[in-house]
Design a protein around this motif. Structure first.
Motif, PDB file in Angstrom:
ATOM      1  N   ASP A  77       0.838  -1.209   0.000  1.00  0.00           N
ATOM      2  CA  ASP A  77       0.000   0.000   0.000  1.00  0.00           C
ATOM      3  C   ASP A  77       0.869   1.253   0.000  1.00  0.00           C
ATOM      4  O   ASP A  77       0.525   2.259  -0.639  1.00  0.00           O
ATOM      5  CB  ASP A  77      -0.914   0.003   1.226  1.00  0.00           C
ATOM      6  CG  ASP A  77      -2.011  -1.053   1.153  1.00  0.00           C
ATOM      7  OD1 ASP A  77      -2.258  -1.573   0.049  1.00  0.00           O
ATOM      8  OD2 ASP A  77      -2.621  -1.356   2.197  1.00  0.00           O
ATOM      9  N   GLU A  78       1.977   1.206   0.719  1.00  0.00           N
ATOM     10  CA  GLU A  78       2.878   2.361   0.754  1.00  0.00           C
ATOM     11  C   GLU A  78       3.459   2.640  -0.635  1.00  0.00           C
ATOM     12  O   GLU A  78       3.590   3.794  -1.051  1.00  0.00           O
ATOM     13  CB  GLU A  78       4.007   2.118   1.763  1.00  0.00           C
ATOM     14  CG  GLU A  78       3.571   2.095   3.211  1.00  0.00           C
ATOM     15  CD  GLU A  78       2.876   0.804   3.612  1.00  0.00           C
ATOM     16  OE1 GLU A  78       2.954  -0.188   2.835  1.00  0.00           O
ATOM     17  OE2 GLU A  78       2.240   0.763   4.685  1.00  0.00           O
ATOM     18  N   THR A  81       0.781   4.313  -2.783  1.00  0.00           N
ATOM     19  CA  THR A  81       0.639   5.736  -2.457  1.00  0.00           C
ATOM     20  C   THR A  81       1.767   6.539  -3.086  1.00  0.00           C
ATOM     21  O   THR A  81       1.546   7.609  -3.674  1.00  0.00           O
ATOM     22  CB  THR A  81       0.627   5.932  -0.929  1.00  0.00           C
ATOM     23  OG1 THR A  81      -0.483   5.230  -0.369  1.00  0.00           O
ATOM     24  CG2 THR A  81       0.501   7.408  -0.581  1.00  0.00           C
ATOM     25  N   SER A  82       2.986   6.025  -2.974  1.00  0.00           N
ATOM     26  CA  SER A  82       4.131   6.699  -3.591  1.00  0.00           C
ATOM     27  C   SER A  82       4.002   6.725  -5.097  1.00  0.00           C
ATOM     28  O   SER A  82       4.340   7.726  -5.752  1.00  0.00           O
ATOM     29  CB  SER A  82       5.416   5.979  -3.176  1.00  0.00           C
ATOM     30  OG  SER A  82       6.544   6.526  -3.838  1.00  0.00           O
ATOM     31  N   VAL A  84       1.308   6.818  -7.002  1.00  0.00           N
ATOM     32  CA  VAL A  84       0.365   7.847  -7.440  1.00  0.00           C
ATOM     33  C   VAL A  84       0.985   9.236  -7.311  1.00  0.00           C
ATOM     34  O   VAL A  84       0.865  10.081  -8.216  1.00  0.00           O
ATOM     35  CB  VAL A  84      -0.949   7.752  -6.633  1.00  0.00           C
ATOM     36  CG1 VAL A  84      -1.879   8.915  -6.965  1.00  0.00           C
ATOM     37  CG2 VAL A  84      -1.650   6.424  -6.913  1.00  0.00           C
ATOM     38  N   ALA A  85       1.660   9.490  -6.196  1.00  0.00           N
ATOM     39  CA  ALA A  85       2.283  10.800  -5.988  1.00  0.00           C
ATOM     40  C   ALA A  85       3.345  11.080  -7.050  1.00  0.00           C
ATOM     41  O   ALA A  85       3.416  12.195  -7.593  1.00  0.00           O
ATOM     42  CB  ALA A  85       2.890  10.866  -4.592  1.00  0.00           C
ATOM     43  N   CYS A 200      -8.317   2.987  -8.473  1.00  0.00           N
ATOM     44  CA  CYS A 200      -7.784   3.374  -7.168  1.00  0.00           C
ATOM     45  C   CYS A 200      -7.497   4.865  -7.073  1.00  0.00           C
ATOM     46  O   CYS A 200      -7.647   5.471  -6.009  1.00  0.00           O
ATOM     47  CB  CYS A 200      -6.496   2.610  -6.882  1.00  0.00           C
ATOM     48  SG  CYS A 200      -6.618   0.824  -6.931  1.00  0.00           S
ATOM     49  N   ALA A 201      -7.023   5.444  -8.162  1.00  0.00           N
ATOM     50  CA  ALA A 201      -6.617   6.843  -8.147  1.00  0.00           C
ATOM     51  C   ALA A 201      -6.494   7.340  -9.573  1.00  0.00           C
ATOM     52  O   ALA A 201      -6.392   6.549 -10.517  1.00  0.00           O
ATOM     53  CB  ALA A 201      -5.294   7.009  -7.417  1.00  0.00           C
ATOM     54  N   ASN A 212      -1.479  14.764  -2.665  1.00  0.00           N
ATOM     55  CA  ASN A 212      -2.342  13.734  -2.103  1.00  0.00           C
ATOM     56  C   ASN A 212      -2.096  12.398  -2.778  1.00  0.00           C
ATOM     57  O   ASN A 212      -1.820  12.337  -3.977  1.00  0.00           O
ATOM     58  CB  ASN A 212      -3.809  14.116  -2.255  1.00  0.00           C
ATOM     59  CG  ASN A 212      -4.159  15.330  -1.418  1.00  0.00           C
ATOM     60  OD1 ASN A 212      -3.583  15.524  -0.337  1.00  0.00           O
ATOM     61  ND2 ASN A 212      -5.049  16.152  -1.912  1.00  0.00           N
ATOM     62  N   GLY A 213      -2.219  11.316  -2.039  1.00  0.00           N
ATOM     63  CA  GLY A 213      -2.029   9.980  -2.595  1.00  0.00           C
ATOM     64  C   GLY A 213      -3.343   9.353  -2.977  1.00  0.00           C
ATOM     65  O   GLY A 213      -4.223   9.996  -3.538  1.00  0.00           O
ATOM     66  N   LEU A 214      -3.490   8.069  -2.656  1.00  0.00           N
ATOM     67  CA  LEU A 214      -4.697   7.327  -3.020  1.00  0.00           C
ATOM     68  C   LEU A 214      -5.928   7.927  -2.359  1.00  0.00           C
ATOM     69  O   LEU A 214      -5.861   8.413  -1.241  1.00  0.00           O
ATOM     70  CB  LEU A 214      -4.543   5.857  -2.600  1.00  0.00           C
ATOM     71  CG  LEU A 214      -3.446   5.068  -3.309  1.00  0.00           C
ATOM     72  CD1 LEU A 214      -3.337   3.669  -2.704  1.00  0.00           C
ATOM     73  CD2 LEU A 214      -3.742   4.949  -4.791  1.00  0.00           C
TER      74      LEU A 214
END
Length: 214
Positions: A77-78, A81-82, A84-85, A200-201, A212-214
């Protein structure tokens, strides 16, 4: 996707299907908010009506596969998030891209319309590939080699001669211009043919990243 195939193949019969609860993560351009793309797909579906052995792509999931990120159990998950950013940061320097759909591409397992010019989409591909490598250490995988951006309108689910399908659909649909201004990170859960997709994003093109991430 050339030359023209003589026979269609069963896409689902020869592929390893993931069980429910496992999936793959993709960078897809989704077209569910583009009525012009739905219209060209609808015309393709109309021409193919009455021909068996084809699974038509649902309008909600008309897409242009850009990059296969990897399996869900390979990516944390981390990292997502990275990912997407990083994609939002890199795509901020890529302006929205206008392509034309119309030319029909045939593959034994699928029927699609080409997105051209392909080179216009390379900056978007390069950005999500770089983001994927930075966030996950993986390069991702292309759906075709060489990469041929396209929007699939039907998958083949039976072995049968291709000629009746080609005769019904033809080599070209009415040209359709579409502007791509974002790309989506999509989780495809379980067997492909069930269309259990979860966006997801989104990462916009030409828009400064907000962090912002997910």
């Amino acid at each position: 996707m050339s030359p023209l195939p003589r026979f269609m193949a069963n896409r689902w019969g020869g592929r390893e299907m993931l069980p429910a609860g496992q999936g793959r993560i993709y960078w897809h351009v989704l077209f569910r908010d583009h009525p012009e793309v739905r219209a060209i797909a609808s015309e393709a579906h109309r021409r193919l009506a009455g021909i068996g052995g084809l699974d038509l792509v649902p309008y909600e999931w008309l897409h242009l596969t850009t990059l296969v990120v990897g399996l869900t159990d390979e990516i944390t998950d981390e990292q997502l998030t990275s990912l997407v950013a990083e994609a939002r940061k890199l795509l901020a320097d890529v302006q929205p891209i206008t392509v034309t759909l119309g030319r029909v591409l045939y593959h034994p397992e699928a029927i699609a319309v080409e997105a051209r010019p392909a080179e216009a989409l390379v900056p978007m591909l390069d950005a999500v590939r770089a983001a994927t490598h930075i966030a996950t250490g993986r390069d991702g995988a292309l759906g075709t080699d060489p990469w041929t951006p396209h929007v699939t309108v039907a998958y083949s689910s039976a072995e049968q001669p291709a000629e009746p399908i080609i005769a019904a659909l033809g080599r070209h649909l009415p040209d359709c211009k579409v502007t791509i201004d974002h790309i989506s990170l999509v989780l495809q859960d379980g067997p492909e043919y069930l269309w259990n997709w979860h966006p997801c994003a989104e990462a916009p093109l030409g828009t400064p990243a907000d962090g912002n991430g997910l």
